[in-house]
Design a protein around this motif. Sequence first.
Motif, short mmCIF file in Angstrom:
data_model
loop_
_atom_site.label_atom_id
_atom_site.label_comp_id
_atom_site.label_asym_id
_atom_site.label_seq_id
_atom_site.Cartn_x
_atom_site.Cartn_y
_atom_site.Cartn_z
N LEU A 148 17.35 -2.11 -5.68
CA LEU A 148 16.81 -0.74 -5.68
C LEU A 148 17.92 0.28 -5.93
CD1 LEU A 148 14.48 -1.08 -2.56
CD2 LEU A 148 13.85 -1.37 -4.96
N SER A 196 8.10 -2.36 -9.47
CA SER A 196 8.41 -0.96 -9.12
C SER A 196 7.21 -0.06 -9.33
CB SER A 196 9.59 -0.45 -9.96
OG SER A 196 10.75 -1.22 -9.73
N ILE A 199 4.62 -0.62 -6.51
CA ILE A 199 5.10 -0.03 -5.25
C ILE A 199 4.94 1.49 -5.29
CG2 ILE A 199 7.15 0.36 -3.82
CD1 ILE A 199 8.14 -2.41 -4.73
N ARG A 203 2.58 3.82 -2.93
CA ARG A 203 3.22 4.84 -2.09
C ARG A 203 2.59 6.22 -2.30
NH1 ARG A 203 8.36 4.41 -3.80
NH2 ARG A 203 8.83 2.79 -2.28
N TYR A 232 10.75 -7.54 -1.43
CA TYR A 232 10.39 -7.28 -0.03
C TYR A 232 9.57 -5.99 0.08
CZ TYR A 232 10.80 -6.64 5.00
OH TYR A 232 10.51 -6.46 6.34
N GLU A 233 9.93 -4.99 -0.70
CA GLU A 233 9.16 -3.74 -0.70
C GLU A 233 7.71 -3.99 -1.12
OE1 GLU A 233 9.87 -0.20 -0.28
OE2 GLU A 233 11.50 -1.01 0.95
N GLU A 236 5.91 -5.76 1.76
CA GLU A 236 5.60 -4.83 2.83
C GLU A 236 4.49 -3.85 2.44
OE1 GLU A 236 7.56 -4.14 6.40
OE2 GLU A 236 6.45 -5.91 5.75
#
Length: 636
Positions: A148, A196, A199, A203, A232-233, A236
């Motif tokens: 990241l 990305s 995610i 978000r 991992y992001e 999660e």
Amino acid sequence: MDADQLLHGMDADQRAAVTCPETATVLHAGAGSGKTRVLTHRIAYRIAKGTADPQRVLAITFTREAASEMRRRLITLGVSRDSQSVTVGTFHAVALALLRQRLADTHKQMPSIIHNRPQLIAQAAREHPMSTRTRELLIEVDWAHARLISPANYAQTAKRLGRYTAAPHNEIANIYKEYEQLKIQRNTLDLDDLISRVIEAMRLDNAYAQAVRWRYRHIFVDEAQDMNPLQYELFEAIRGQRADVFIVGDPMQAIYGWNGSDKRLFDELPDKIRGTTVLRLPNNYRCTPEILNAATTIAKIVDPQIDVRAIKPSSQPVVLRGYADAEAEAKGVVDCLWQYANTGGENPWQSAAVLVRTNIQVELIVDALVKNNIPVRTTRPSKELNSAIADASQSTNRNELATWVTDVFTESDSEIQRWVAEQVQVFLKLDHPGNVDGRSFTSWMRATSAEHRSTEGVEVLTFHSAKGREWQCVVVAGAEVGLMPHSSAITQDQQDEEIRLAYVALTRASQQLFVTWCESRKGRTAGQSNLLANIVSETALKPEPQFVARTKPRKSTTPSLEDELRTWRSSRARVIKQPVVNVCSDYELRLIAKQMPKTTEDLASIVGAITARKIGPDVLSIVAQAESRLALQPLK
């Protein structure tokens, strides 16, 4: 399948992992411990007990090959015959599916996935001397993506972490920045961008995030010790605050730190997810005690408390051999493989591999094998494979893709073309949102499809590429100073990873392990790796045996049962104009050859009741004939 049947043949630790409560669970699964079996049986057990909805299950793996194997096993267990039930895929494949759906729902076009990254990074480098070293540049870009790290922060972070690069960090940062800008200009993505984008969407859009979490309520992650911060992001983001996760990993097999992975993410999971249960699978069913003892002798350098136990009986001792130089070592590798082949096993070349630390070592060894009548298996994409994918990519819609598949199965005798056609069939069954055409198929292939492998010959590959694989015989070549551990390992974390990598290499062998090294390589002094100092090799202390003349092992004139089944499967596939996997999978075919079912019910336990009724008469007849031949053979 009945839930209790799923537990048959399991040891106490495996049963505990399959049947544990539906709360957060972290499973430490050592090499050869049957973790894939446990993971797939855990999914099947939950579904059989009604504690998991198959359409809400997400199973994430780290390689396309592992994802394909997991799908095959779930099909065998009767869990996932419908392509829309359990979702299995790599992080990239899962992200691709989510992003495609997201863009289709918002009426936006899916960007294309870069098909030639080396060319793009070379254009980003322009006149810089690194423009000819595209692989090294892409390693840095991938490491930054995984961690990241933006182009603006790359130089400072790389310097702080002591990351070695062939050019100054600020110059690499400029190339990285230009690479990202070129992707934007051309509306293209690389694989990490898929993650990305998902995610970011989750978000920024809470409703979308909740919809994804509602869809995937039961999360299973394999090889979790290899997670990087970007992956991992995503994990999660999908998990949210829920505890219905089952995470499998082995800290001793964490070997991708150089590419951005961080084993601490796995180590710290019990602290991050409240109420996590930690379980272990210490029994190793793959390696003989001799092989496992050699591997753990190395592993104890970084983990003195490592707890693994060999279940198989004792067999051949580990053989350690040193040679004067790389040319002599290559010839020595040939001797090792012929020593194994002359023990009389069936298909010795298919069950053997040579593992090396770097790609630079491969060519010399391959040349020596070929010169000595040892066939070599390759996994590199062939011109024919690339041509077949390019041909399919010309299809402008779903109907043209389906027509292309029919033409291939009707007219082509090429194994590779037919394999690509099978991949198209799988792709079409998934019912993707948005445009379904040759372009979207090639994007899916890059993110999802397992690679095509030939099945004949000894494999020569790196330690990293061997991860997750196993062979009866393994030759670990180049086990010397400068290569094991590699001289580039400077920090303590890097040196520890090299030790774990050596452990992974040695535990790929199930029956016979040879370890070789050079006293000098390319003019530099080498010598036996210090990692081998405490490994005892009785055979290495005795005179080397005289080998049978190097001629190809005599093949039986009678085909094996597996060969007969493959011939029948190909014939049936042609008759019904379907890919061979629609008749039965490779995994199912191997199980049939191994278990030799006598009744339709026996066959149903392998391929399912519906398929058993369709193929039962043919298969049971072939098996019965093979059994009759075995009964007539004289006792040895």
